[in-house]
Design a protein around this motif. Structure first.
Motif, PDB file in Angstrom:
ATOM      1  N   THR A   1       0.833  -1.204   0.000  1.00 25.82           N
ATOM      2  CA  THR A   1       0.000   0.000   0.000  1.00 25.82           C
ATOM      3  C   THR A   1       0.873   1.262   0.000  1.00 25.82           C
TER       4      THR A   1
ATOM      5  N   ASP B   1      -6.026  -1.259  -4.387  1.00 22.10           N
ATOM      6  CA  ASP B   1      -5.367  -1.793  -3.202  1.00 22.10           C
ATOM      7  C   ASP B   1      -6.175  -2.944  -2.618  1.00 22.10           C
ATOM      8  N   ASP B   2      -5.559  -4.080  -2.440  1.00 20.44           N
ATOM      9  CA  ASP B   2      -6.228  -5.236  -1.844  1.00 20.44           C
ATOM     10  C   ASP B   2      -7.552  -5.534  -2.512  1.00 20.44           C
TER      11      ASP B   2
END
Ligand code: ADP
Ligand code: MG
Length: 355
Positions: free
Chosen positions: A37, A302-303
């Motif tokens: 991140t 992200d993720d």
């Protein structure tokens, strides 16, 4: 423009990191805490001069270090810009484009990015302030006029609030209220137009997603107020403003709501509806920025797989296949093929980060 390289020094857990990105899909993978991140945060920082995780820039500096530095190369066919951002513990900040010192405002809109991350869920779930900030940022990226009026409004607001704290004579406020009302009305007018435009992208995003039965709209109070009315309101609320030591009327107090199938999302939305809404907002944001600035934003996911089910992420990938640079973080490389990401093709790239 796509980012072709990033160099990070003393940034979060990274002592030194140097990555060359592909203009296609890039997957950064590694276990939790490996600093995935943080890489997206650094790219976001080069794009608009702010983090999406914190407003305290000094938090980003690696523990025990005195400063961090990020340098990015953004390149298209006929242009390459080198952007540098450094931040000292002493709060000193430096931003450079191709070696020349610039202010944060110069960055805005040059290399737009879209970030879809768990943190961004507060756009739909969070406070009115979260939504206000989101739209102020989005509209500033897409309209220089909005950015200019908004920043003038905020500096006038700051000065009026300072006068309120000093409890100055009412006469002093005459001129300030005139200025504030003028700028406030300008911001509202522009915001109204931008909102209406943004909503057309929201409905495009909704109809291209799922079975098209979702309707998502924006609602803002007060937006039709003109300069004269705003000045009147400032007068009316003056005594209360003196007590509270802050200005209660203006775009800085706007309450923006999302309506999900005509009901207020924040009050009635389920977990799943919040997630869908965020994806739709981000897809709309992508199209909106692309259309208004003429530049395709870099998509930062992200993720993603922790957040979206297969069907939902496919709606995102449909969009991404259209010549968009994408940088995705994930804990592993499983399942990527199911989402249409083929790491064997030369346009796509993967990076492993270890703790
Ligand atoms: N200022 C800092 N200095 C050093 N380490 C930090 C700093 N800020 C965060 N970290 C650590 O950096 C690591 C990377 O975080 P993050 O980018 O969220 O990783 P990931 O996304 O891979 O899970 C975390 O373990 C976190 O504790
Ligand atoms: Mg992470």
């Amino acid at each position: 423009m796509p980012i072709s390289n990033i160099q990070m020094v003393s940034f979060r857990n990274h002592q030194q990191l140097d990555m060359d990105f592909s203009p296609g899909i890039n997957v950064i993978w590694g276990e939790n805490g490996s600093g995935k991140t943080a890489v997206l945060e650094a790219i976001h920082l080069l794009s608009i001069g702010k983090s999406f995780r914190t407003s305290k820039m000094t938090e980003i500096i690696k523990h025990e270090k005195d400063f961090f530095r990020v340098k990015g190369a953004f390149s298209s066919e006929n242009k390459e810009d080198e952007i540098l951002f450094s931040q000292g513990k002493d709060r000193r900040q430096k931003i450079k484009i191709n070696g020349k010192d610039v202010g944060r405002k110069t960055l805005i809109g040059q290399n737009p990015v879209i970030i879809l991350s768990p943190e961004e869920q507060n756009i739909t779930k969070g406070t009115p302030g979260n939504r206000r900030n989101y739209f102020d940022k989005l509209y500033s990226i897409t309209s220089e006029e909005y950015l200019n009026n908004l920043s003038k409004f905020f500096s006038a607001l700051k000065q009026r609030n300072a006068l309120l704290r000093e409890n100055k004579n009412k006469i002093v406020f005459e001129a300030w209220d005139e200025t504030l009302a003028d700028l406030g009305a300008k911001v509202w007018k522009a915001k109204k137009e931008l909102n209406e435009e943004f909503m057309t992208y929201l409905s495009t995003a909704s109809s291209s997603y799922g079975d098209g039965s979702i309707s998502i709209k924006l609602k803002i109070g007060n937006i039709d107020i003109d300069k004269k009315q705003m000045k009147e309101m400032l007068k009316e609320t003056h005594d209360r403003d003196v007590i509270n030591k802050q200005t209660s009327v203006g775009p800085h107090r706007d309450r923006i709501s999302f309506l999900f199938n005509e009901k207020k999302l924040r009050n009635f939305g389920s977990q799943g509806e919040h997630k869908i809404a965020l994806v739709l907002v981000k897809l709309a944001e992508f199209m909106f920025i692309k259309e208004k600035t003429g530049r395709a934003p870099i998509f930062l996911l992200d993720d993603l797989f922790a957040k979206l089910d297969l069907k939902r992420s496919d709606a995102v990938f449909e969009l991404l296949k259209k010549n968009t640079q994408t940088i995705i973080t994930n804990t592993d490389l499983f399942n990527l093929k199911n989402h249409g990401i083929d790491l064997e093709t030369p346009d796509n790239k993967s990076f492993h980060l270890a703790r």
